[in-house]
Design a protein around this motif. Structure first.
Motif, short mmCIF file in Angstrom:
data_model
loop_
_atom_site.label_atom_id
_atom_site.label_comp_id
_atom_site.label_asym_id
_atom_site.label_seq_id
_atom_site.Cartn_x
_atom_site.Cartn_y
_atom_site.Cartn_z
N ALA A 51 7.94 2.35 2.47
CA ALA A 51 6.74 1.52 2.43
C ALA A 51 5.90 1.78 3.66
N VAL A 91 3.26 0.00 6.08
CA VAL A 91 2.86 -1.36 6.40
C VAL A 91 1.80 -1.38 7.49
N ARG A 143 7.68 -6.86 -0.47
CA ARG A 143 6.30 -7.25 -0.18
C ARG A 143 6.26 -8.60 0.54
N LEU A 159 2.37 -4.92 3.45
CA LEU A 159 2.21 -3.57 2.92
C LEU A 159 0.74 -3.18 2.80
N GLN A 217 -0.03 -1.54 -3.75
CA GLN A 217 0.80 -1.45 -2.55
C GLN A 217 1.40 -0.06 -2.36
#
Length: 303
Positions: A172, A174, A237, A247, A264
């Motif tokens: 992910a 962020v 999330r 995110l 996302q």
């Protein structure tokens, strides 16, 4: 599907009825909801309204989604990327933007439609709309899913999820510079009391644990690997937002000023489980999609 009740909060007041309802479930399209409004399947304070109605504070909205008919779930040749397959299980790399299973507003083009075309031997435990589906990832999250091809495999995989023995790793991107290299977020997740269209960390929520480690830093952005110990709705999330690093591109939990990348920046990169029949541990990985890789490269060039 049961009726859903929504109470409008200050944050939601003033938006169109279709937008307010669409945020309940990412599988529902606003055009489909507009048709429900016209057909009287969405009522405000017990009355029908027009599709351009703007919700007001303290409005009570009752949504009665029409049932998905069995004949609507038809096989489609969607050219799925099958990572692994045998007589009991398969692992598929779901593209970003694809809904996992049919739902009102998304009867076609789902992963299930593609799976039914690919093979006709899927488990039936979850019924006609979700054959073979053991777990799911959000529409705009890409990556690996395990699918059961018979009820024996389905029962085994679900049991492994319950016992937390399945390996699930995500990457992910962020917002923010995470100063520490790794950490664990243990915070219960449930329906947000202020906005029932979202999940949140709440005292009475379900136990949820996410482990993360930093992979790369880009100024005001950080690339992390998140390993799920539990599998709550929107867990990564919600947890990353909870610790102050939402995110990138997340329309539901991200900041108002975020990159417009169509959803996302989250990819299910690794899935691992014990084979239901042989007991052998299997693990598979899939690189993030091209647009994710291009986003990271653009950040590296600016850093």
């Amino acid at each position: 599907m049961e009726d859903l009740t929504i109470e409008i909060t200050e944050e939601m007041a003033g938006v169109r009825i279709d937008k307010a309802v669409s945020s309940i479930d990412e599988d529902w399209s606003r055009s489909q909801i507009a048709n429900w409004v016209k057909d009287g399947a969405v009522k405000v304070n017990g009355e029908t309204v027009k599709p351009n109605y703007k919700v007001r504070l303290d409005d009570v909205i009752i949504v009665s989604p029409p049932l998905l008919e069995e004949l609507d779930v038809v096989p489609e040749d969607l050219d799925l990327e099958i990572t692994y397959e045998d007589a009991d299980v398969l692992v598929v790399n779901k593209p970003r933007g694809m809904v996992v299973h049919p739902a009102p507003g998304h009867a076609n083009g789902t992963l299930v439609n593609g799976l039914m075309f690919h093979c006709n031997d899927l488990s039936g435990i979850n019924g006609v709309a979700r054959p073979g589906i053991v777990h799911r990832i959000d529409k705009d999250t890409s990556g690996l899913l395990m699918v059961a091809k018979n009820d024996m495999a389905h029962t085994s995989l679900v049991d492994q999820l319950v016992k937390k023995t399945v390996t699930r790793k995500y990457v992910a991107l962020v917002h923010g510079h995470i100063p520490h290299d790794k950490g664990t977020i243990e915070a219960p997740i449930g329906r947000d009391s202020k906005d029932r269209q979202k999940m949140a960390v709440i005292d009475k929520g379900k136990h949820a644990v996410t482990h993360f480690r930093v992979l790369e830093r880009f100024g005001n952005f950080t690339l992390v690997e998140c390993r799920l110990e539990t599998g709550r709705t929107h867990q990564i999330r919600v947890h990353m937002k909870y610790i102050g690093f939402p995110l990138v591109g997340d329309p539901k939990y991200g900041p108002k000023k975020t990159m417009d990348i169509g959803g996302q920046a989250l990819h299910a990169e690794v899935i691992g489980f014990d084979h239901p029949r042989t007991g052998e541990y299997l693990e598979f990985s899939a690189e993030p999609p091209a647009e994710f890789a291009e986003l990271l490269e653009s950040l590296r060039e600016k850093d």
